[in-house]
Design a protein around this motif. Structure first.
Motif, short mmCIF file in Angstrom:
data_model
loop_
_atom_site.label_atom_id
_atom_site.label_comp_id
_atom_site.label_asym_id
_atom_site.label_seq_id
_atom_site.Cartn_x
_atom_site.Cartn_y
_atom_site.Cartn_z
N ASN A 1 0.83 -1.21 0.00
CA ASN A 1 0.00 0.00 0.00
C ASN A 1 0.86 1.26 0.00
O ASN A 1 0.49 2.26 -0.62
N LEU A 2 1.98 1.21 0.69
CA LEU A 2 2.90 2.36 0.71
C LEU A 2 3.43 2.63 -0.70
O LEU A 2 3.44 3.76 -1.17
N ARG A 3 3.83 1.58 -1.38
CA ARG A 3 4.35 1.72 -2.74
C ARG A 3 3.27 2.25 -3.69
O ARG A 3 3.55 3.06 -4.55
N ASP A 4 2.03 1.80 -3.52
CA ASP A 4 0.95 2.13 -4.45
C ASP A 4 0.11 3.32 -4.04
O ASP A 4 -0.91 3.59 -4.67
N ARG A 5 0.49 4.06 -3.02
CA ARG A 5 -0.40 5.09 -2.47
C ARG A 5 -0.80 6.17 -3.46
O ARG A 5 -1.93 6.62 -3.44
N ARG B 1 -8.99 4.07 -0.77
CA ARG B 1 -8.70 4.81 0.45
C ARG B 1 -8.02 3.89 1.47
O ARG B 1 -8.51 3.68 2.57
N THR B 2 -6.87 3.33 1.09
CA THR B 2 -6.11 2.51 2.02
C THR B 2 -5.61 3.39 3.16
O THR B 2 -5.66 4.62 3.08
N LEU B 3 -5.10 2.78 4.21
CA LEU B 3 -4.59 3.57 5.33
C LEU B 3 -3.42 4.44 4.89
O LEU B 3 -3.26 5.56 5.38
N ALA B 4 -2.60 3.96 3.95
CA ALA B 4 -1.48 4.76 3.45
C ALA B 4 -1.98 5.99 2.71
O ALA B 4 -1.35 7.05 2.77
N VAL B 5 -3.10 5.89 2.03
CA VAL B 5 -3.68 7.04 1.33
C VAL B 5 -4.34 7.97 2.34
O VAL B 5 -4.16 9.19 2.30
N ARG B 6 -5.10 7.41 3.26
CA ARG B 6 -5.84 8.22 4.24
C ARG B 6 -4.93 9.01 5.17
O ARG B 6 -5.18 10.17 5.44
N PHE B 7 -3.89 8.36 5.68
CA PHE B 7 -3.07 8.99 6.72
C PHE B 7 -1.67 9.38 6.28
O PHE B 7 -0.92 9.94 7.06
N GLY B 8 -1.29 9.03 5.06
CA GLY B 8 -0.01 9.49 4.52
C GLY B 8 1.14 8.51 4.65
O GLY B 8 1.04 7.46 5.27
N GLU B 9 2.23 8.93 4.04
CA GLU B 9 3.43 8.09 3.96
C GLU B 9 4.03 7.79 5.33
O GLU B 9 4.37 6.65 5.63
N MET B 10 4.15 8.80 6.17
CA MET B 10 4.79 8.58 7.48
C MET B 10 3.98 7.62 8.35
O MET B 10 4.55 6.80 9.07
N PHE B 11 2.65 7.69 8.27
CA PHE B 11 1.82 6.74 9.01
C PHE B 11 2.11 5.32 8.54
O PHE B 11 2.27 4.41 9.35
N ALA B 12 2.16 5.13 7.21
CA ALA B 12 2.40 3.79 6.66
C ALA B 12 3.78 3.28 7.04
O ALA B 12 3.94 2.11 7.35
N VAL B 13 4.77 4.17 7.04
CA VAL B 13 6.12 3.76 7.45
C VAL B 13 6.11 3.32 8.91
O VAL B 13 6.70 2.31 9.27
#
Length: 101
Positions: free
Chosen positions: A73-77, A86-98
């Motif tokens: 999801n991070l790669r595909d955001r 609206r994955t979590l990486a899209v909703r909350f951003g790159e730093m959240f996903a990291v």
């Protein structure tokens, strides 16, 4: 053909809620590939009660499976955001996903 072809898995969900398009995929991956996939065979083979070691293994496998989906999801955001996922990486951003990873 995750979201295309005759059986688009990206749209599978619970009634009107699509797991791939609401950000619930991480939760369901953890629950199913961790807890359900680990504990269910134990019960089906006649086990009673859930030993603490089994629950620890279930949580560890759930975290591992979720980490794989989080990295994807991070790669595909950016493309997910453009197509409305609206994955979590899209909703909350790159730093959240990291941090989630």
């Amino acid at each position: 053909a995750y979201t295309g072809g005759p059986y688009p898995l990206g749209y599978v969900g619970l009634g009107w809620v699509s797991l791939g398009y609401t950000g619930l995929g991480d939760v369901f991956v953890f629950a199913y590939f961790g807890v359900v996939a680990t504990v269910a065979p134990y019960y089906l083979s006649g086990g009673t009660g859930a030993p603490s070691q089994l629950m620890v293994a279930a949580v560890c496998l759930g975290f591992l499976a979720t980490a794989i989906i989080v990295v994807n999801n991070l790669r595909d955001r950016e493309t997910d955001a453009r197509c409305g996922k609206r994955t979590l990486a899209v909703r909350f951003g790159e730093m959240f996903a990291v941090r989630e990873y």
